[in-house]
Design a protein around this motif. Structure first.
Motif, PDB file in Angstrom:
ATOM      1  N   THR A 225      -3.197  20.401  35.327  1.00  0.00           N
ATOM      2  CA  THR A 225      -2.285  20.645  34.207  1.00  0.00           C
ATOM      3  C   THR A 225      -0.851  20.831  34.705  1.00  0.00           C
ATOM      4  O   THR A 225       0.090  20.208  34.191  1.00  0.00           O
ATOM      5  CB  THR A 225      -2.736  21.894  33.420  1.00  0.00           C
ATOM      6  OG1 THR A 225      -4.049  21.683  32.912  1.00  0.00           O
ATOM      7  CG2 THR A 225      -1.777  22.173  32.269  1.00  0.00           C
ATOM      8  N   LEU A 226      -0.682  21.680  35.705  1.00  0.00           N
ATOM      9  CA  LEU A 226       0.656  21.895  36.262  1.00  0.00           C
ATOM     10  C   LEU A 226       1.196  20.624  36.906  1.00  0.00           C
ATOM     11  O   LEU A 226       2.381  20.290  36.769  1.00  0.00           O
ATOM     12  CB  LEU A 226       0.611  23.020  37.291  1.00  0.00           C
ATOM     13  CG  LEU A 226       0.244  24.418  36.765  1.00  0.00           C
ATOM     14  CD1 LEU A 226       0.089  25.396  37.923  1.00  0.00           C
ATOM     15  CD2 LEU A 226       1.292  24.918  35.790  1.00  0.00           C
TER      16      LEU A 226
ATOM     17  N   GLY B 132       7.996  15.382  34.532  1.00  0.00           N
ATOM     18  CA  GLY B 132       9.395  15.742  34.751  1.00  0.00           C
ATOM     19  C   GLY B 132      10.059  14.865  35.796  1.00  0.00           C
ATOM     20  O   GLY B 132      11.217  14.468  35.646  1.00  0.00           O
ATOM     21  N   ALA B 133       9.329  14.545  36.865  1.00  0.00           N
ATOM     22  CA  ALA B 133       9.887  13.662  37.894  1.00  0.00           C
ATOM     23  C   ALA B 133      10.172  12.277  37.334  1.00  0.00           C
ATOM     24  O   ALA B 133      11.207  11.662  37.643  1.00  0.00           O
ATOM     25  CB  ALA B 133       8.923  13.566  39.077  1.00  0.00           C
ATOM     26  N   ALA B 134       9.272  11.764  36.500  1.00  0.00           N
ATOM     27  CA  ALA B 134       9.492  10.449  35.899  1.00  0.00           C
ATOM     28  C   ALA B 134      10.704  10.468  34.976  1.00  0.00           C
ATOM     29  O   ALA B 134      11.515   9.525  34.969  1.00  0.00           O
ATOM     30  CB  ALA B 134       8.235  10.021  35.134  1.00  0.00           C
ATOM     31  N   LEU B 135      10.857  11.531  34.187  1.00  0.00           N
ATOM     32  CA  LEU B 135      12.022  11.636  33.296  1.00  0.00           C
ATOM     33  C   LEU B 135      13.318  11.734  34.110  1.00  0.00           C
ATOM     34  O   LEU B 135      14.337  11.133  33.739  1.00  0.00           O
ATOM     35  CB  LEU B 135      11.876  12.863  32.391  1.00  0.00           C
ATOM     36  CG  LEU B 135      10.811  12.758  31.295  1.00  0.00           C
ATOM     37  CD1 LEU B 135      10.623  14.112  30.610  1.00  0.00           C
ATOM     38  CD2 LEU B 135      11.193  11.705  30.270  1.00  0.00           C
TER      39      LEU B 135
ATOM     40  N   THR C 257      -0.676  17.235  29.097  1.00  0.00           N
ATOM     41  CA  THR C 257       0.088  16.522  28.068  1.00  0.00           C
ATOM     42  C   THR C 257       0.601  17.494  27.011  1.00  0.00           C
ATOM     43  O   THR C 257       1.769  17.432  26.606  1.00  0.00           O
ATOM     44  CB  THR C 257      -0.786  15.442  27.404  1.00  0.00           C
ATOM     45  OG1 THR C 257      -1.281  14.550  28.409  1.00  0.00           O
ATOM     46  CG2 THR C 257       0.000  14.656  26.373  1.00  0.00           C
ATOM     47  N   ALA C 258      -0.267  18.407  26.587  1.00  0.00           N
ATOM     48  CA  ALA C 258       0.157  19.398  25.593  1.00  0.00           C
ATOM     49  C   ALA C 258       1.273  20.281  26.147  1.00  0.00           C
ATOM     50  O   ALA C 258       2.268  20.560  25.463  1.00  0.00           O
ATOM     51  CB  ALA C 258      -1.041  20.247  25.171  1.00  0.00           C
ATOM     52  N   ALA C 259       1.142  20.707  27.419  1.00  0.00           N
ATOM     53  CA  ALA C 259       2.169  21.556  28.016  1.00  0.00           C
ATOM     54  C   ALA C 259       3.494  20.807  28.153  1.00  0.00           C
ATOM     55  O   ALA C 259       4.567  21.358  27.894  1.00  0.00           O
ATOM     56  CB  ALA C 259       1.702  22.049  29.390  1.00  0.00           C
TER      57      ALA C 259
ATOM     58  N   SER D 280       7.123   7.601  30.837  1.00  0.00           N
ATOM     59  CA  SER D 280       6.982   8.723  31.775  1.00  0.00           C
ATOM     60  C   SER D 280       5.612   9.375  31.643  1.00  0.00           C
ATOM     61  O   SER D 280       4.966   9.703  32.654  1.00  0.00           O
ATOM     62  CB  SER D 280       8.086   9.761  31.516  1.00  0.00           C
ATOM     63  OG  SER D 280       9.362   9.193  31.695  1.00  0.00           O
ATOM     64  N   TYR D 281       5.147   9.549  30.411  1.00  0.00           N
ATOM     65  CA  TYR D 281       3.824  10.135  30.210  1.00  0.00           C
ATOM     66  C   TYR D 281       2.739   9.183  30.711  1.00  0.00           C
ATOM     67  O   TYR D 281       1.723   9.626  31.267  1.00  0.00           O
ATOM     68  CB  TYR D 281       3.614  10.459  28.730  1.00  0.00           C
ATOM     69  CG  TYR D 281       4.281  11.737  28.291  1.00  0.00           C
ATOM     70  CD1 TYR D 281       3.538  12.886  28.027  1.00  0.00           C
ATOM     71  CD2 TYR D 281       5.656  11.825  28.159  1.00  0.00           C
ATOM     72  CE1 TYR D 281       4.146  14.070  27.626  1.00  0.00           C
ATOM     73  CE2 TYR D 281       6.288  12.993  27.769  1.00  0.00           C
ATOM     74  CZ  TYR D 281       5.530  14.110  27.506  1.00  0.00           C
ATOM     75  OH  TYR D 281       6.143  15.280  27.124  1.00  0.00           O
TER      76      TYR D 281
END
Length: 875
Positions: free
Chosen positions: A499-500, A507-510, A816-818, A840-841
């Motif tokens: 999850t983490l 975040g890295a992809a964004l 994904t939810a987080a 990114s997702y």
């Protein structure tokens, strides 16, 4: 009484029999462990040494017995010694755990060193928490962070009740003459500026009230040493500078530096200071002073804001023009204001580093729980012969402390290397970390992190071990309830770290997409093969045209131009002002504000700025010619929507002998919007006027070349020195350097986010491997039975892979939810991409299952290769 004695005697006999049974059980268990090592190919002495380390032998039992009989209980140092023996006897476990801990603690120590240096370390001024910046907002300013006029500065000083003192600053450039003229950044301040900051001169003295407007100057220590070799005989004497005579009265301390936000246009490396004259307080409509105030003791920022709101109302009542502008003030802490732009990005990076540490802790906790499960027979024997659960917890805590002490030490080495790497790639806005390092707060943070991890690593295995049933554990070898508990705990830990990891990879992809989008932004000019350098003083206004022609004649030069405010150069205060289109009412024009720039003919052609309509300036646009301007597409669209701007008349501020005066001018051209302030924001429209019709200095020349731009600098310096003895050339650099400086923060964020994402993937794969490898090792008899009953190797392989991928799927769903919950917070940190960007997702959805598959592939292959006869024989 006889019954009690009888019961006591029976209890002693029973206890003796239990101890005899336990002695036999210990010997039997020890021999069984020896046989297991012999089966691995060890010699008998090696097998017995390994079994002694594995089982910790008679020494533990005797110590526990002695403790139960009233003799000396082993100390915590003995526990550490046992823990060290245990780690030494399991080098693979120790290596994985220590490397994981070193990565987690090291990454966090490195990032925290930056976080502390930039955001938490107090500014180097007296009581910095009392310092506040006061910004003005006008109806026509187009920003809530505008400088003030001298009249407003005076009114704030006289009318406020919450500030003990108020000072102002304005920055520009000065030129030191001599054998080698040099242009430096300068600041003009109110005489009380350094007293307000609480800064005393390192040599000499600071300004006093009677020196306001006199030639007295202060120099920074670095410039004084470099330019004048720290010659203290110069104190009280004049130094060679252009303009009026100057007297050096003092040198500032070596560590002095200004700390303002980038949009304040107050550079950190100002090198010379002088004072405003008392005559400035008649200026009502020139807004250029940045205001710093010091709160009175006990006054909060909120109270100061309410007080300045009152002051704004009083000023509006006293001055009709300020009332028409709806003057307001904003008060913010000086430290908070100086980091307002970079704070969200640093907070995000610190959160990312914390996530990496959590994943590391999850991995090591999983390893320790697995190890505690392997040691359940030893722990059960300890409890059976009288050891308390607190005694067992102390031993497990000692192992956690030892792990964290060694891991923390290694982590500091990793953190130091990471910190040096951060220094190498830091953007200019993080200049404060240049003199930072592993200070006591950073070391304290690392120690606190290690201590918290030690408690976690001691507590988690202890809780797992304390839930065992002693009789069942001793008879069955520990399988059963404890194994099932470990499987559940291991599964939960794997899901948590995936999850983490999903959040970090997203975040890295964004961040990577943001960097890519910024790099693709066209700044309104072509930065490649373009040299820029600034001239101030020494070149007369009437000689600019000839100087430009001389530059154009140099070999390798295609085009030359000049401008008063170079795009993306934040050193000079921005020049913006209202403008008044002809035929528009005063109310309609009240909110129209534009950036103003003076340019020479050839500037747009040299910059590579596209002409959208009309023409560029030419040689006919002289001082006595028709007043003309060029506007950018943003201003043209907003002012005359659906119409052509060519031929429209606009009154814009020109620099004249009477100061800044609105002059009606005809629009002769429309150019593309140039990003003056930021690559990611269109701040306001722009008006350009011919330099000879509105002369202003300093000028920055841009030279379009066919060769390496920096190769022309020596020739330009020589030509400048030959023609203008007192002219100084400054900031000679390729235009790509300005663009790179703007991209640097996004690049810094993207690099760290990519490192965090890669570590998260690696640790997630390692975590899946560790949990499944342990579970497979405990379930080998089950696998053997399955294969004996007809299950094929492929079925066993799919069984283990399915278990790992199911855990990964649950973690991906929760991740994904987080990530979606955090999307609104990430919106301010990215550019040109949605915080819910599908690409990114999708990348995270692809990489996390692959990492999980890699992690569970080896345990699955091991299970599929199991021999039914061998595993059942071992059982």
């Amino acid at each position: 009484m006889l019954r009690r004695l009888s019961d006591g005697f029976r209890w002693l006999l029973g206890r003796r029999r239990m101890e005899d049974d336990l002695d036999e059980e210990i010997r039997s268990s020890f021999e069984m462990v020896v046989d297991q090592f012999l089966a691995r190919g060890m010699s008998e002495p090696e097998a017995r040494r390994a079994a002694r380390l594995e089982f910790e032998g008679v020494e533990i039992v005797e110590n526990v017995r002695r403790g139960s009989r009233g003799f000396a209980v082993p100390s915590f140092f003995d526990d550490l010694r046992y823990a060290w023996r245990g780690l030494r006897g399991r080098p693979s476990f120790a290596a994985v755990a220590l490397i994981t801990l070193a990565l987690g603690i090291g990454v966090n120590a490195a990032v925290f060193s930056v976080f502390y240096a930039v955001l938490l370390r107090p500014l180097p001024y007296r009581n910095p928490q009392q310092l506040a910046l006061i910004w003005a907002a006008f109806r026509t300013a187009g920003t809530s962070r505008a400088p003030v006029s001298p009249v407003i500065l005076r009114e704030i000083r006289q009318r406020n009740r919450s500030l003990s003192d108020v000072a102002g600053i304005w920055t520009g450039t000065r030129t030191f003459t001599g054998d080698i003229p040099e242009q430096v950044k300068s600041a003009r301040v109110t005489f009380n500026f350094f007293d307000l900051l609480g800064v005393s001169a390192g040599t000499g003295r600071a300004f006093i009230s009677s020196e306001a407007g006199t030639p007295a100057i202060l120099l920074t220590d670095g410039f004084f040493r470099r330019r004048f070799a720290a010659d203290h005989a110069l104190l009280g004497r004049g130094v060679p500078m252009q303009g009026p005579a100057n007297t050096l009265i003092g040198v500032l301390p070596a560590d002095f530096q200004l700390h303002f936000a980038p949009d304040a246009n107050v550079p950190a490396d100002v090198q010379v200071f002088d004072t405003f004259g008392p005559g400035i307080y008649s200026q009502r409509n020139l807004y250029y002073i940045r205001v710093v105030g010091r709160l009175k003791n006990g006054v909060t920022m909120a109270e100061a804001q309410r007080d300045l709101d009152r002051v704004a109302r009083e000023i509006q009542g006293a001055y009709a023009d300020y009332a028409a502008e709806n003057l307001r003030f904003t008060v913010s802490g000086m430290q908070a204001d100086s980091v307002r732009d970079i704070q969200p990005a640093l907070a995000a990076l610190f959160a990312g580093a914390a996530f990496v540490l959590l994943i590391c802790c999850v991995n090591v906790t999983s390893l320790l729980i697995a190890r505690a499960s392997d040691r359940r027979r030893e722990i059960a024997l300890r409890l059976a012969i009288g050891a308390s659960r607190g005694r067992i917890f102390r031993q497990l805590l000692a192992e956690g402390v030892l792990l964290c002490a060694i891991g923390g030490t290694l982590g500091m080495a990793v953190g130091w290397a990471g910190f040096r790497g951060l220094l190498a790639i830091r953007p200019e806005r993080l200049s404060r970390i240049g003199d930072a390092g592993f200070s006591w707060p950073v070391l304290g943070f690392a120690a606190a992190t290690s201590f918290a991890a030690a408690l976690l690593f001691g507590f988690a295995p202890a809780m797992e071990s304390f839930r065992m049933d002693l009789i069942t554990t001793l008879r069955s070898g520990g399988r059963g309830l404890l194994g099932r508990l470990h499987r559940r705990a291991g599964a939960a830990l794997v899901v948590g770290e995936i999850t983490l990891a999903f959040v970090l990879v997203t975040g890295a992809a964004l961040a990577a997409r943001t960097l890519s989008n910024i790099e693709r932004v066209r700044p309104g000019f072509e930065p490649r093969s373009l040299l820029a350098f600034q001239l101030a003083g020494g070149v007369p206004i009437t000689g600019v045209r000839d100087w430009q022609a001389s530059l154009a004649a140099l070999p390798g030069v295609d085009r030359v131009g000049a401008i008063t405010h170079l795009p993306l150069d934040t050193d000079l205060p921005n020049w913006y002002s209202p403008y008044w289109p002809e035929g528009m009412s005063e109310n309609e024009a009240a909110a129209l504000v534009s950036d103003l720039r003076c340019v020479t003919p050839g500037y747009f052609e040299a910059m590579g700025t596209r002409l959208l309509e009309g023409r560029f300036f030419d040689a006919q646009d002289r001082a006595m010619g028709r007043q003309v301007i060029i506007v950018d597409e943003l201003l043209a669209r907003s002012t005359w929507p659906g119409q052509s701007a060519i031929g429209k008349t606009v009154a814009a501020e020109h620099v004249t002998n009477n100061g800044f005066v609105p002059v009606p001018s005809v629009v002769v051209g429309v150019v593309e919007h140039i990003h003056n302030h930021s690559l990611t924001r269109q701040v306001r429209g722009q008006i350009y006027m011919p330099f000879e019709q509105s002369p202003r200095t300093p000028l920055t020349f841009v030279v379009r070349t066919r060769v390496d731009p920096m190769s022309l600098v020596p020739a330009i310096r020589t030509m400048l020195h030959d023609r203008f003895k007192n002219a100084a050339m400054a900031k000679a650099r390729p235009m790509t350097a300005y663009v790179a400086r703007e991209i640097a923060p996004a690049g810094f964020t993207a690099i760290l986010a990519a490192v965090f994402g890669a570590l998260a993937l690696l640790l997630a794969a390692t975590g899946v491997y560790g949990v499944l490898n342990y579970q497979v090792s405990r379930r080998m008899p089950e696998m053997g039975i399955r294969m004996a009953l007809g299950a094929g190797a492929s079925q066993v392989l799919r069984l283990v892979l399915r278990e790992g991928l199911v855990l990964a799927a649950v973690g991906v769903v929760l991740g994904t939810a987080a990530a979606l919950l955090a999307a609104h917070w990430l919106g301010s940190l990215i550019y040109g991409v949605s915080p819910r960007d599908p690409l990114s997702y999708s990348l995270a959805l692809l990489l996390l299952p692959i990492a999980a598959l890699l992690g569970c592939s080896r345990p699955a292959c091991r299970a599929a290769a199991a021999s039914p006869s061998e595993t059942m024989r071992q059982e």
